[in-house]
Design a protein around this motif. Structure first.
Motif, short mmCIF file in Angstrom:
data_model
loop_
_atom_site.label_atom_id
_atom_site.label_comp_id
_atom_site.label_asym_id
_atom_site.label_seq_id
_atom_site.Cartn_x
_atom_site.Cartn_y
_atom_site.Cartn_z
N VAL A 94 2.52 1.58 -3.53
CA VAL A 94 1.56 1.97 -4.57
C VAL A 94 1.15 3.43 -4.37
O VAL A 94 1.02 4.17 -5.34
CB VAL A 94 0.34 1.01 -4.56
N LEU A 118 1.28 6.34 -7.19
CA LEU A 118 0.12 7.12 -7.61
C LEU A 118 0.37 8.61 -7.39
O LEU A 118 -0.04 9.44 -8.20
CB LEU A 118 -1.14 6.68 -6.86
N LYS A 172 0.83 -1.20 0.00
CA LYS A 172 0.00 0.00 0.00
C LYS A 172 0.87 1.25 0.00
O LYS A 172 0.59 2.20 -0.71
CB LYS A 172 -0.95 -0.01 1.21
N ARG A 225 -8.88 10.19 -6.16
CA ARG A 225 -9.81 9.28 -5.47
C ARG A 225 -9.07 8.06 -4.92
O ARG A 225 -9.23 7.68 -3.77
CB ARG A 225 -10.90 8.84 -6.46
N GLU A 226 -8.22 7.46 -5.76
CA GLU A 226 -7.49 6.25 -5.34
C GLU A 226 -6.48 6.56 -4.23
O GLU A 226 -6.30 5.77 -3.31
CB GLU A 226 -6.78 5.60 -6.53
N GLU A 270 -7.52 4.00 4.14
CA GLU A 270 -7.34 2.60 4.58
C GLU A 270 -6.12 2.47 5.48
O GLU A 270 -6.18 1.85 6.53
CB GLU A 270 -7.15 1.70 3.36
N MET A 271 -5.02 3.09 5.06
CA MET A 271 -3.79 2.96 5.84
C MET A 271 -3.92 3.59 7.22
O MET A 271 -3.32 3.13 8.18
CB MET A 271 -2.63 3.59 5.07
N GLU A 272 -4.71 4.64 7.30
CA GLU A 272 -4.90 5.32 8.59
C GLU A 272 -5.71 4.47 9.56
O GLU A 272 -5.42 4.43 10.75
CB GLU A 272 -5.64 6.62 8.35
N LYS A 318 -8.45 6.95 -1.07
CA LYS A 318 -8.90 5.64 -0.58
C LYS A 318 -7.77 4.91 0.14
O LYS A 318 -7.94 4.40 1.24
CB LYS A 318 -9.36 4.78 -1.78
N LEU A 319 -6.61 4.91 -0.50
CA LEU A 319 -5.46 4.20 0.09
C LEU A 319 -5.04 4.84 1.42
O LEU A 319 -4.77 4.16 2.39
CB LEU A 319 -4.28 4.22 -0.87
#
Lengths: 167, 123
Positions: A95, A99, A92, A155-156, A163-165, A159-160
Motif C-alpha cells: 500500500v 500511495l 503495508k 499524511r497517510e 508504523e512500519m518502523e 503514518k504507514l
C-alpha cells in the motif's frame, strides 16, 4: 494478534459471508467446501470464491486428498490465523508503494474538474484534448487545486512509514 | 525442552511483551502466565534481548530485584490499513506499474483521498 483483528481483516476481504466461513473453519479445524456450505448456508460458488480469495492472502490453506471410491480430489480447507501478522506487514509495504506512486503522479500533474459535479478530475493533458469540456457530461472544466489531496497522501504515507518502523 | 516447544514459547513471550507496550511486564508475572519455569523463561528472555527484540530493565519489586521486559518494537496494528481503500483491495494484483489498473487513476482511491481532503478543509 487478537482473533477480533483476524475477523476484521477477513470482513474487509470478503464481507459478512467470509467471516461466517472463517468462523466455521475455526470451529471445524479442517473442512471441505460442502461441509462449509451445509454449516453456514452460504452457497457453494460463493464459498469457493471466498476461500480462493482468502487463500490468495494466505489466511486459509488447502490440501487435496484423493477419494478412494470415486478417485476424485477432495479439498480440505484450514484457517491460518498465524499468517495474519506477515500479511499485514506485506500489505503495508504494498500500500505504501501505491500511495507513493499516487503522490508522485499528483505532484507532477495539473488537474481540472467539471463544474457540474461529481464527474471526477482529469489531468491537464486530457483536458486539452477535450477542449476543456468534461469527457463525461460535456460541462466546462475548471482548475482543481490538489494541495489538500497532496497533504492527505503525505499524511497517510507518513503514518504507514512510522508504523512500519516501530512494529 | 524440545526445539518446537522452545520456538513457540519464544514467539508467545514476545507477543505478550509487545502487547504490554511501553509499560512492560515483570519476568515473574510472565512466567506464571505462560506456565514456564523461571529457568526456561530467563533463557528465552535473554535470547530475545540478545536479538534486540526486548529490553530487560532491572527493577526493585516488593523488596526483590527482578527484571521488567519491555518490547523494543510495538505490536503490529491494522487500523491504518483497514481505513485505506488499497488496504485489502480485491484488485490489488491488477494494480500498479505494468498492470491494467493504476493507483494514479483508481476511482476508489481518488474518491477516498478527495473525501479526506474535503474533511480536512472543513475541519
Amino acid at each position: 494478534m487478537s482473533e477480533s483483528r483476524l475477523f476484521e481483516v477477513i470482513f474487509k476481504l470478503g464481507g459478512e459471508e467470509a467471516v461466517k466461513i472463517a468462523r466455521q473453519l475455526k470451529k471445524m479445524g479442517r473442512a471441505t467446501e460442502d461441509d462449509i456450505t451445509k454449516a453456514t448456508g452460504v452457497n457453494l460458488n460463493e464459498v469457493r470464491k471466498i476461500l480462493f480469495k482468502l487463500r490468495s492472502f494466505s489466511l486459509v490453506s488447502s490440501e487435496s486428498v484423493q477419494d478412494k471410491n470415486s478417485g476424485w480430489l477432495i479439498y480440505y480447507w484450514m484457517l491460518q490465523p498465524d499468517r495474519l501478522e506477515s500479511l499485514i506487514r506485506s500489505q503495508k509495504k504494498r500500500v505504501l508503494e501505491k500511495l507513493e506512486e499516487k503522490l508522485a503522479y499528483e505532484k507532477s500533474h495539473d488537474f481540472y474538474r467539471c463544474v457540474n459535479g461529481p464527474c471526477g478530475k482529469i489531468a491537464f493533458e486530457e483536458a486539452v484534448e477535450s477542449f476543456f469540456r468534461c469527457p463525461k457530461c460535456g460541462g466546462p472544466l475548471e482548475h482543481f487545486d490538489n494541495t489538500a489531496v497532496l497533504e492527505v497522501l503525505e499524511r497517510e504515507i507518513r503514518k504507514l512509514k512510522e508504523e512500519m518502523e516501530r512494529e | 525442552m524440545s526445539g518446537k516447544r522452545h520456538e513457540n514459547l519464544e514467539y508467545e513471550i514476545l507477543r505478550m511483551i509487545k502487547e504490554k507496550g511501553q509499560e512492560g511486564i515483570l519476568q515473574s508475572q510472565l512466567w506464571k502466565l505462560i506456565k514456564a519455569t523461571s529457568r526456561e523463561g530467563s533463557r528465552i528472555s535473554m535470547r530475545l534481548e540478545r536479538a534486540g527484540l526486548v529490553e530487560r530493565q532491572r527493577i526493585l519489586h516488593e523488596g526483590k530485584w527482578t527484571y521488567k521486559l519491555v518490547a523494543k518494537k510495538k505490536a503490529i496494528t491494522v487500523d491504518t490499513l483497514i481505513e485505506l481503500p488499497c488496504g485489502f483491495c480485491y484488485l490489488q494484483e491488477k494494480c500498479g506499474a505494468g498492470n491494467p489498473l493504476s493507483p494514479c487513476t483508481c476511482p476508489r482511491l481518488n474518491q477516498w483521498v478527495e473525501r479526506e481532503a474535503g474533511r480536512k478543509q472543513d475541519g
